[in-house]
Motif scaffolding. Sequence first.
Motif, short mmCIF file in Angstrom:
data_model
loop_
_atom_site.label_atom_id
_atom_site.label_comp_id
_atom_site.label_asym_id
_atom_site.label_seq_id
_atom_site.Cartn_x
_atom_site.Cartn_y
_atom_site.Cartn_z
N GLU A 112 41.41 7.74 -3.08
CA GLU A 112 42.52 6.80 -3.12
C GLU A 112 43.65 7.23 -2.17
N MET A 113 43.98 8.51 -2.23
CA MET A 113 45.18 8.97 -1.51
C MET A 113 44.93 9.25 -0.03
N TYR A 114 43.71 9.76 0.28
CA TYR A 114 43.47 10.17 1.68
C TYR A 114 42.34 9.37 2.33
N GLY A 115 41.81 8.38 1.59
CA GLY A 115 40.77 7.54 2.19
C GLY A 115 39.45 8.25 2.42
N ILE A 116 39.20 9.34 1.67
CA ILE A 116 37.92 10.06 1.81
C ILE A 116 36.81 9.20 1.18
N ARG A 117 35.70 9.05 1.91
CA ARG A 117 34.54 8.34 1.33
C ARG A 117 33.89 9.25 0.29
N THR A 118 33.62 8.73 -0.89
CA THR A 118 33.02 9.59 -1.93
C THR A 118 31.86 8.88 -2.64
N VAL A 119 30.89 9.66 -3.03
CA VAL A 119 29.83 9.17 -3.91
C VAL A 119 29.56 10.27 -4.93
N VAL A 120 29.44 9.88 -6.20
CA VAL A 120 29.14 10.86 -7.26
C VAL A 120 27.80 10.49 -7.90
N ASN A 121 26.87 11.43 -7.90
CA ASN A 121 25.61 11.25 -8.62
C ASN A 121 25.59 12.19 -9.82
N ARG A 122 25.61 11.61 -11.01
CA ARG A 122 25.53 12.43 -12.24
C ARG A 122 24.05 12.62 -12.58
N CYS A 123 23.55 13.80 -12.25
CA CYS A 123 22.10 14.01 -12.36
C CYS A 123 21.69 14.61 -13.69
N GLY A 124 20.53 14.18 -14.19
CA GLY A 124 19.87 14.87 -15.30
C GLY A 124 19.24 16.15 -14.72
N VAL A 125 18.11 16.55 -15.25
CA VAL A 125 17.47 17.78 -14.74
C VAL A 125 16.81 17.50 -13.40
N ILE A 126 17.13 18.34 -12.41
CA ILE A 126 16.48 18.23 -11.10
C ILE A 126 15.54 19.42 -10.98
N THR A 127 14.35 19.19 -10.44
CA THR A 127 13.45 20.33 -10.29
C THR A 127 12.54 20.15 -9.08
N GLY A 128 11.70 21.15 -8.83
CA GLY A 128 10.78 21.10 -7.70
C GLY A 128 10.57 22.53 -7.20
N PRO A 129 9.70 22.68 -6.19
CA PRO A 129 9.52 23.99 -5.59
C PRO A 129 10.85 24.52 -5.05
N TRP A 130 11.00 25.80 -5.01
CA TRP A 130 12.18 26.52 -4.52
C TRP A 130 13.31 26.58 -5.53
#
Length: 355
Positions: A189-207
């Motif tokens: 709002e104040m500085y015009g930064i583009r933002t996206v928020v992803n509220r993730c459940g459990v993420i997994t995979g190799p590594w």
Amino acid sequence: MSQRILITGGAGFVGSSLAVLFKQHHDNCTVICLDNLKRRGSELSLSRLRKSGIEFRHGDIRNKEDLEGLEKIDWIIDCSAEPSALAGINESPHYLLNTNLVGTINCLELARACQSGFLFVSTSRVYPFHAINSVPYYEQESRFTWEPAHRSPGVTCDGISEEFPLDGARTLYGATKLCSELLLQEYSEMYGIRTVVNRCGVITGPWQMGKVDQGFVVLWLARHFWDGALSYYGYGGLGKQVRDVLHVADLFELIDLQIHNWTIHNGQTYNVGGGVSGSVSLYELTLLCREATGNTIHIQSVPESRPGDVRMYVSDYDKVCAATGWKPKRSVEDIISEIAQWIATRQSELKPILS
Ligand SMILES: NC(=O)c1ccc[n+]([C@@H]2O[C@H](COP(=O)([O-])OP(=O)(O)OC[C@H]3O[C@@H](n4cnc5c(N)ncnc54)[C@H](O)[C@@H]3O)[C@@H](O)[C@H]2O)c1
């Protein structure tokens, strides 16, 4: 895409996986990974990053000086965190608060200086645990299930949506993530930064360097692989608690869409996860791990629940699906077999960390 992307926590599981996938899909983008290598096993990512043509910078987001000299960054993907919901229990919360909160401020200040976009990997842990646990449920043979007919704000037949009320305790980890989300809103709002928020459940995979307090899918497989010890903690100690599981490559596909269509996603917050079809109980995970490794191990039962634990969590990802068409593609079974293969082919380097 000839953009410059900074991934903080870029040697960690999510950060390094996103970095490698960005380079694979967009050869002409520049990816810089910054990490203080606090997480045991993150050091194993360094040669992988180098081979993919990714620049590594050793630094700590708690120190704003460590972010200096990073110019013309188009996107910051913030994956640097103390990611454990148990952090701060029976120990000082200092590291957690300084990394997950002060660190976010330092990263946002970099975004302000560069006018870069900011993509925040948040968590389902922003939702208060008492409220989640009070959703009516019943017990099935291998898992808990929410009462299908129950509807209250934020509880749908697909799981927990973004409408779920935010009032109540959520663990210190969840609180630092929610505070960070609020700061993103203000910077937007104040500085015009583009933002996206992803509220993730459990993420997994190799590594993923799974450990007892974070990364349970890999931990479960590794303990089966090397005949290690495991316990079903909490909710009666039978392993019926449920989580939805998302392959990190599915998360990449979403973030790639969001960055390339940022005008649609600017300022949005989404629940992101494997959903109902990508959900699994610990007991069901045990069966899958037995099948994948050929090993059966004894699993201890500890009926008492850990502080802040939830009986069930499944992401309702309808909002992000409606905005992007995105849906997770990889099944729990496929994820398990891919991780099992990764462990089998890298036994000597992984055993000291995962066994
Ligand atoms: N893995 C999951 O299931 C999950 C689910 C929801 C959200 N998240 C979020 O995704 C992000 C990445 O999590 P992950 O699973 O890859 O964890 P991870 O521990 O594998 O990666 C985090 C990385 O951050 C680094 N780090 C920690 N403190 C730092 C600091 N002060 N400065 C610089 N680097 C620092 C660590 O060394 C590590 O490499 C986190 O923000 C986490 O909250 C993860």
